[in-house]
Write a protein that holds these residues in place. Structure first.
Motif: not given
Length: 163
Positions: A49-50, A104, A107, A144, A147
């Motif tokens: 995940r970011p 995520p 995102h 984010v 990512w």
């Protein structure tokens, strides 16, 4: 501990006396084997995940909330419609940071919203938390949005050529 430039093992099991280049050559499995199971679980969770960008967006919301509630002597520093924006914008940034961390797959949406809300905070919340919160939210929103976690998951899938 360190004699004649040789690497020695410290009490905690970490290799000391090595240069950065030599440490880089140590397999990650050796270092991660020494880490507790909780740390390994957190590393695996955060890699998918970011995490850094989401944390920056959430911290910017917290910073803006406290900068909007400042009271300097007899001067109460707060902009917006009776302080409503100084409460809603930081809560929105904190929520966007948490949502980007927990979901995520969305995102890009959360990152773009964090950038827009962070830029609007320049007007709505004490110059964006005295520029610190605004910069944190914009940089975090960019991280984010940029990512590439989804691309790594699909990197091993072969794409068939259409005739």
């Amino acid at each position: 501990m360190l004699l004649n430039g040789d690497a020695a093992m410290a009490d905690d099991g970490m290799v000391t006396g090595m240069s950065r280049r030599e440490r880089r050559d140590v397999p990650a499995a050796v270092e991660s084997a020494k880490a507790p199971a909780e740390v390994q679980g957190f590393r695996a969770w955060s890699k998918g995940r970011p995490f850094i960008g989401s944390a920056m967006v959430a911290v910017s919301g917290i910073e803006m909330f406290f900068s909007g509630q400042l009271d300097i002597g007899h001067l109460h520093v707060q902009l917006g419609i009776e302080g409503l924006q100084a409460t809603i914008i930081p809560i929105a940034l904190l929520l966007l940071g948490v949502l980007a961390m927990t979901m995520p797959d969305h995102h890009v949406f959360y990152g773009v919203l964090a950038i827009v809300v962070g830029l609007y905070s320049l007007v709505g919340v004490n110059l964006g938390g005295f520029f610190i919160g605004m910069l944190l939210s914009v940089v975090g929103g960019i991280l984010v949005t940029a990512w590439m976690g989804g691309a790594r998951k699909n990197a091993g899938v072969a794409v068939e050529d259409s005739p």
